[in-house]
Design a protein around this motif. Sequence first.
Motif, PDB file in Angstrom:
ATOM      1  N   ASN A  84      32.833  28.406  21.982  1.00 57.92           N
ATOM      2  CA  ASN A  84      31.463  28.620  22.449  1.00 57.92           C
ATOM      3  C   ASN A  84      30.846  27.335  22.992  1.00 57.92           C
ATOM      4  O   ASN A  84      30.112  27.366  23.989  1.00 57.92           O
ATOM      5  CB  ASN A  84      30.593  29.182  21.330  1.00 57.92           C
ATOM      6  N   ARG A 128      35.996  29.406  16.910  1.00 56.90           N
ATOM      7  CA  ARG A 128      35.047  30.102  17.785  1.00 56.90           C
ATOM      8  C   ARG A 128      33.911  29.182  18.214  1.00 56.90           C
ATOM      9  O   ARG A 128      33.442  29.253  19.357  1.00 56.90           O
ATOM     10  CB  ARG A 128      34.511  31.358  17.102  1.00 56.90           C
ATOM     11  N   GLN A 139      32.246  26.705  26.443  1.00 54.86           N
ATOM     12  CA  GLN A 139      31.660  27.614  27.425  1.00 54.86           C
ATOM     13  C   GLN A 139      30.218  27.232  27.757  1.00 54.86           C
ATOM     14  O   GLN A 139      29.843  27.169  28.928  1.00 54.86           O
ATOM     15  CB  GLN A 139      31.715  29.062  26.913  1.00 54.86           C
ATOM     16  N   SER A 140      29.416  26.975  26.749  1.00 57.02           N
ATOM     17  CA  SER A 140      28.008  26.659  27.013  1.00 57.02           C
ATOM     18  C   SER A 140      27.856  25.308  27.706  1.00 57.02           C
ATOM     19  O   SER A 140      27.013  25.158  28.604  1.00 57.02           O
ATOM     20  CB  SER A 140      27.177  26.712  25.730  1.00 57.02           C
TER      21      SER A 140
END
Length: 104
Positions: free
Chosen positions: A83, A79, A86-87
């Motif tokens: 993340n 995860r 994505q960020s």
Amino acid sequence: MAATASNYNWADIGQARQVIGAEAGKFGSVGDEIPASVDAGMFGTLPESGAAAQAVSALCAALRTEYAAAETLVGEIERTLDNTEQSTTNNDQDSQQTFQAQQA
């Protein structure tokens, strides 16, 4: 996805994330196969069969706990990689838009 302006290879990171995610469940499966308790009868009629069974049961409980913790940790790694992708992608896009707006 190809390398970004930040020069990350998201295809490789995504592949690593998928492999890591697939491995997380394996830890839980191994832990689930460990017995919750051990019967003293498996040690025969030894005077200390009960104590041996208790010790092995405690070991099994500790192993189950550790495998569950490993499953959680590996899932968190997967995860976190997602993340991060994505960020970072969002930050790159925001930076590009800001730069383009400044150039206009």
